[in-house]
Design an enzyme around this catalytic site. Structure first.
Site, PDB file in Angstrom:
ATOM      1  N   PHE A 197       3.789  -1.186  -8.338  1.00  0.00           N
ATOM      2  CA  PHE A 197       3.381  -0.905  -6.961  1.00  0.00           C
ATOM      3  C   PHE A 197       3.461   0.605  -6.723  1.00  0.00           C
ATOM      4  O   PHE A 197       4.548   1.167  -6.633  1.00  0.00           O
ATOM      5  CB  PHE A 197       4.275  -1.644  -5.967  1.00  0.00           C
ATOM      6  CG  PHE A 197       3.624  -1.778  -4.620  1.00  0.00           C
ATOM      7  CD1 PHE A 197       3.125  -0.676  -3.951  1.00  0.00           C
ATOM      8  CD2 PHE A 197       3.472  -3.020  -4.031  1.00  0.00           C
ATOM      9  CE1 PHE A 197       2.499  -0.783  -2.730  1.00  0.00           C
ATOM     10  CE2 PHE A 197       2.854  -3.149  -2.796  1.00  0.00           C
ATOM     11  CZ  PHE A 197       2.370  -2.028  -2.146  1.00  0.00           C
ATOM     12  N   GLU A 254     -13.514   5.540  -5.528  1.00  0.00           N
ATOM     13  CA  GLU A 254     -12.426   4.617  -5.174  1.00  0.00           C
ATOM     14  C   GLU A 254     -11.087   5.192  -5.638  1.00  0.00           C
ATOM     15  O   GLU A 254     -11.032   5.914  -6.631  1.00  0.00           O
ATOM     16  CB  GLU A 254     -12.644   3.266  -5.867  1.00  0.00           C
ATOM     17  CG  GLU A 254     -13.296   2.217  -5.004  1.00  0.00           C
ATOM     18  CD  GLU A 254     -12.350   1.655  -3.927  1.00  0.00           C
ATOM     19  OE1 GLU A 254     -11.368   2.316  -3.558  1.00  0.00           O
ATOM     20  OE2 GLU A 254     -12.629   0.551  -3.449  1.00  0.00           O
ATOM     21  N   ASP A 255     -10.025   4.826  -4.930  1.00  0.00           N
ATOM     22  CA  ASP A 255      -8.701   5.235  -5.407  1.00  0.00           C
ATOM     23  C   ASP A 255      -8.202   4.293  -6.492  1.00  0.00           C
ATOM     24  O   ASP A 255      -7.641   4.735  -7.488  1.00  0.00           O
ATOM     25  CB  ASP A 255      -7.684   5.336  -4.252  1.00  0.00           C
ATOM     26  CG  ASP A 255      -7.630   4.075  -3.415  1.00  0.00           C
ATOM     27  OD1 ASP A 255      -8.652   3.386  -3.312  1.00  0.00           O
ATOM     28  OD2 ASP A 255      -6.562   3.769  -2.854  1.00  0.00           O
ATOM     29  N   ARG A 272       0.675   7.917   2.269  1.00  0.00           N
ATOM     30  CA  ARG A 272      -0.627   8.392   1.787  1.00  0.00           C
ATOM     31  C   ARG A 272      -0.634   9.887   1.501  1.00  0.00           C
ATOM     32  O   ARG A 272      -1.391  10.355   0.663  1.00  0.00           O
ATOM     33  CB  ARG A 272      -1.722   8.075   2.811  1.00  0.00           C
ATOM     34  CG  ARG A 272      -2.056   6.593   2.953  1.00  0.00           C
ATOM     35  CD  ARG A 272      -3.372   6.454   3.712  1.00  0.00           C
ATOM     36  NE  ARG A 272      -3.586   5.134   4.265  1.00  0.00           N
ATOM     37  CZ  ARG A 272      -4.197   4.136   3.622  1.00  0.00           C
ATOM     38  NH1 ARG A 272      -4.627   4.301   2.409  1.00  0.00           N
ATOM     39  NH2 ARG A 272      -4.384   2.971   4.217  1.00  0.00           N
ATOM     40  N   ASP A 277      -8.183  -2.941  -8.409  1.00  0.00           N
ATOM     41  CA  ASP A 277      -7.042  -3.841  -8.609  1.00  0.00           C
ATOM     42  C   ASP A 277      -7.600  -5.231  -8.945  1.00  0.00           C
ATOM     43  O   ASP A 277      -7.964  -5.495 -10.090  1.00  0.00           O
ATOM     44  CB  ASP A 277      -6.237  -3.816  -7.295  1.00  0.00           C
ATOM     45  CG  ASP A 277      -4.840  -4.355  -7.430  1.00  0.00           C
ATOM     46  OD1 ASP A 277      -4.648  -5.313  -8.184  1.00  0.00           O
ATOM     47  OD2 ASP A 277      -3.924  -3.843  -6.773  1.00  0.00           O
TER      48      ASP A 277
END
Ligand code: PRP
Length: 185
Positions: free
Chosen positions: A157, A104-105, A170, A108
Site C-alpha cells: 500500500f 496514470e499514476d 498526495r 492496479d
C-alpha cells in the site's frame, strides 16, 4: 532543507530523485514515440492521482503537447476498488483524429484503464498511448497494461507523489509504503 519522512510512512520506496530519474527516461521514450507526429498529442491527466507525474513528465518532454484533464474515481475513501470507475469530470477537448497520451499514476486492478480505453478509443482518437508511473501486476483483475510503466511494484500500500489514502499524503515528494496501522484502524 531535508523534509522528514511522514510518521505514517513505514519506509520510502522511491525517493524524489529516483522518481525524477525514471520520469526523464519516460519522457525520452515518449519523445521518440511521437517524433513523427504532425499535430501535438493531447496529453490527458487522469485526476487526481496522476497530477504530480503528469506535470513533471510533460516538463521533461520536448514534444509540444496540449493538455486535458479527466477525473475518474473507483476507490473513494476505501482501499479496495469498487470495480466500477465513475467519471466525475470529463475531457473538454474532442478526440477525433488526435494522438492521445493517457497519463496514470498506477495500474492496479486495471478496471479504470479498461473503462478509459473503451471510452476514449470510442471517440475516434488516432492513437492511444498509456504511460503509468507505477504498475502492480499482481493485483490485476482484467487483462490490460500500460504501454510504458516507470516502476513495477509488489502488492504494497503506497502513497505520495500524487497517490493517496483517504485523500491524504498526495503531496509527499516521495513514494512510501503506508503503515498497516493507518488503514487497519
Ligand atoms: C486510482 C489511480 C488510478 C486507479 C487505478 O484512482 O489514480 O486511476 O485508481 O486503479 P485500478 O487499476 O484498480 O482501477 P482513484 O480511483 O483512487 O482516484 P484518485 O486518482 O483521485 O486517487
Amino acid at each position: 532543507m531535508q523534509r522528514e519522512v511522514h510518521p505514517d510512512i513505514e519506509r520510502v520506496m522511491y525517493t524524489a530523485e529516483q522518481i525524477q530519474g525514471r520520469v526523464k527516461i519516460a519522457a525520452e521514450w515518449l519523445d521518440e514515440r511521437y517524433k513523427n507526429c504532425k499535430e501535438p498529442p493531447l496529453a490527458v491527466s487522469v485526476l487526481k492521482g496522476s497530477v504530480m507525474f503528469f506535470c513533471d513528465l510533460l516538463r521533461e518532454m520536448k514534444t509540444p503537447v496540449q493538455l486535458d484533464f479527466m477525473t475518474i474515481s473507483s476507490y473513494g475513501n476505501s482501499s479496495e476498488s469498487s470495480g466500477m470507475p465513475r467519471i466525475v469530470m470529463d475531457l473538454s477537448a474532442p478526440l477525433e483524429g488526435r494522438d492521445v497520451l493517457l497519463v496514470e499514476d498506477i495500474i492496479d486492478t486495471g478496471y479504470t484503464l479498461v473503462k478509459l480505453r473503451d471510452l476514449l478509443k470510442g471517440r475516434g482518437a488516432k492513437s492511444f498511448t498509456v504511460v503509468a508511473l507505477l504498475d502492480k501486476p499482481s493485483r490485476r483483475k482484467v487483462d490490460i497494461k500500460a504501454d510504458y510503466s516507470c516502476f513495477t511494484i509488489e502488492n504494497e500500500f503506497i502513497v505520495g507523489y500524487g497517490l493517496d489514502y483517504a485523500q491524504q499524503y498526495r503531496n509527499l515528494p516521495y513514494i512510501g509504503v503506508l503503515k498497516h496501522s493507518v488503514y487497519e484502524k
